[in-house]
Write an enzyme that holds these catalytic residues in place. Structure first.
Site, short mmCIF file in Angstrom:
data_model
loop_
_atom_site.label_atom_id
_atom_site.label_comp_id
_atom_site.label_asym_id
_atom_site.label_seq_id
_atom_site.Cartn_x
_atom_site.Cartn_y
_atom_site.Cartn_z
N ASN A 1 0.74 -1.14 -0.01
CA ASN A 1 0.04 0.03 0.09
C ASN A 1 0.99 1.32 0.00
O ASN A 1 0.78 2.02 0.92
CB ASN A 1 -0.93 0.01 1.28
CG ASN A 1 -0.19 -0.13 2.47
OD1 ASN A 1 1.06 -0.51 2.78
ND2 ASN A 1 -0.98 0.26 3.41
N ASN B 1 -4.95 -0.21 13.46
CA ASN B 1 -6.11 -0.72 12.95
C ASN B 1 -5.66 -2.28 12.47
O ASN B 1 -4.60 -2.18 11.58
CB ASN B 1 -6.32 -0.08 11.83
CG ASN B 1 -7.73 -0.55 11.04
OD1 ASN B 1 -8.57 -1.00 11.62
ND2 ASN B 1 -7.94 -0.22 9.60
N ASP C 1 3.90 -5.42 11.74
CA ASP C 1 2.86 -4.45 11.17
C ASP C 1 3.66 -2.99 11.21
O ASP C 1 2.94 -1.90 11.39
CB ASP C 1 1.49 -4.30 11.50
CG ASP C 1 0.50 -3.23 10.65
OD1 ASP C 1 0.83 -2.94 9.69
OD2 ASP C 1 -0.71 -3.37 11.04
N HIS D 1 4.89 6.90 10.82
CA HIS D 1 3.91 8.04 10.58
C HIS D 1 4.84 9.29 10.94
O HIS D 1 5.52 8.95 12.04
CB HIS D 1 2.43 8.07 11.03
CG HIS D 1 1.82 7.14 10.36
ND1 HIS D 1 1.26 7.07 9.08
CD2 HIS D 1 1.34 5.79 10.98
CE1 HIS D 1 0.58 5.98 8.67
NE2 HIS D 1 0.64 5.51 10.04
ZN LIG Z 1 -3.44 -4.00 7.94
#
Ligand SMILES: [Zn+2]
Length: 426
Positions: free
Chosen positions: A95, A280, A307, A311
């Site tokens: 992503n 999330n 994960d 940021h």
């Molecule tokens: Zn995810």
């Protein structure tokens, strides 16, 4: 380079007992593992007394933000954060911006990995073009470029029909699917678990069923299509139980991961809207923490993955609803798992090696790193009697959005050896 590591205690996935031995490494290969090895004369000798030697760790769920968001992280900084934390290989999520949805996009990041990283970098590719759930991504091109894992991580692949067809198609090439599980309409703000804490803070919470529905949907699709499905970052007890039930049937290839933060923290930890606890799927409850640990130990979860989601301070300093989801993990994972689990007797080094080194490599069809004669050198030295203070200077990630910022935990990664190189020494 010749290295002689004396008086080490060696961790492996196969036994909770640590093996006491010396290790001789020549030109990147472990040539001898035995007690009382003599100094061959040309070796650099490192006394490892009191330390634990582990195979290098491997993280199967990492956001390196390249291309497109290099202000948060890039392959150079993210791979050094991994190395800093004792991780000697990782899988990027697709992503990015643009998303990694074609052979060309994948080839470009893998090439950047070869140029800018001292550890091997692998990447997953998108299931759908630009992760929009509308058209299938360039799966064949990505396969040719070396992609094994397909995922629209960050979101669920919204269209189950597209996912089902992609599963039928890509499974023929031996590719597998990784699912971020979430019904977006039900997850709502995605900021906080639906429960008393959200109610008290006046935030519309995200219920665990928003995640559990898609865990079940995607395993069902894999069952019907014959695909291998890997469930990412499970946060809830019933999510774990859903996977456990499917595994018990034995007629679908399902693997699953759990993140250190979902094992450790709850929604109550957000305190006064601390965005370092916003991710999330969201943090849930103590009962979920306990169930997830139980799932890790009984084999429902095959592996641990961070994960890692960097940021900038500016982004994370926004109000709780507006701030982006995610925390960093590469610099801190091994030390925090030692501090909260191994040191506390909740599991042993064998579990950590299995879940965070061996199994993630198996997931990616890579050779498992082991400390044995004839194997390539891929190992870290861990000092349980030293501490790590996670200051901005200590961490190598460009971003510092972690609940461990400026905290000191027990344990320290002191040495990382990969092939013929010492990647880290402190
Ligand atoms: Zn995810």
């Amino acid at each position: 380079m010749t290295l002689l590591l004396l008086n080490a205690r060696i961790a492996s996935e196969s036994s909770p007992d640590l093996l006491s031995a010396d290790i001789l490494i020549r030109d990147g290969i472990i040539t001898k593992v035995a007690p009382g090895l003599p100094d061959p004369g040309d070796a650099r000798v490192i006394d490892c007394a009191g330390r634990i030697l582990c195979p290098g760790f491997f993280d199967a769920h990492v956001h390196l933000r390249e291309p497109g968001h290099e202000q948060k992280e890039n392959i150079a900084s993210g791979s050094e954060a991994a190395n800093n934390g004792g991780i000697t290989g990782l899988v990027m999520m697709p992503n990015t911006s643009p998303a990694l949805d074609s052979g060309a996009a994948v080839t470009a990041v893998l090439e950047s990995g070869r140029r800018h990283s001292r550890i091997p970098i692998f990447t997953s590719g998108c299931v759908s073009k630009n992760r929009e759930g509308k058209e299938m991504a360039g799966i064949d091109g990505m396969r040719a470029a070396g992609v094994k894992m397909l995922t629209d991580d960050g979101d669920t692949t919204s269209n189950p029909s597209l996912l089902y067809r992609a599963m039928q198609y890509a499974s023929e090439f031996g590719m597998f699917f990784a699912s971020h599980c979430e019904v977006p309409e039900l997850a709502g703000s995605r900021a906080l678990n639906d429960g008393p804490t959200a109610y008290k803070l006046g935030i519309a919470g995200s219920p665990a069923c928003a995640e559990e529905i898609i865990i079940d949907r995607d395993i069902r699709l894999a069952h019907a299509s014959g695909a291998h499905i890997h469930i990412q970052h499970v946060s809830s007890k019933m999510g774990m139980e859903t996977i456990r039930w499917w595994k018990s049937r034995g007629d679908v290839k399902v693997t699953a991961e759990v993140s250190p933060h979902h094992l450790l923290f709850t929604d109550e930890d957000i305190g006064d809207f601390d965005t370092h606890y916003k991710m999330n799927p969201p943090l849930r409850t103590k009962a979920d923490n306990e169930a997830l640990l139980e799932g890790l130990l009984d084999g429902t979860f095959d592996l641990i993955a961070t994960d890692h989601a960097p940021h900038t301070p500016f982004e994370k300093s926004q109000d709780f609803i507006s701030a982006p989801n995610g925390i960093t993990g590469l610099d801190t994972a091994v030390v925090s798992l030692y501090h909260f689990f191994i040191k506390e007797g909740k599991f042993g080094w064998d579990t950590l090696v299995k879940k965070y080194s061996a199994e993630p490599r198996r997931l990616m069809s890579l050779p498992v790193s082991t400390i044995a004669a004839g194997q390539p050198a891929d190992l870290i030295l861990f000092n349980p009697d030293a501490t790590s203070s996670f200051t901005k200077d200590f961490m190598k990630s460009k971003s510092h959005n972690t609940p461990f910022l400026n905290k000191t935990l027990e344990g320290r990664v002191e040495l990382v050896v990969l092939g013929n190189e010492i990647l880290l020494e402190r």
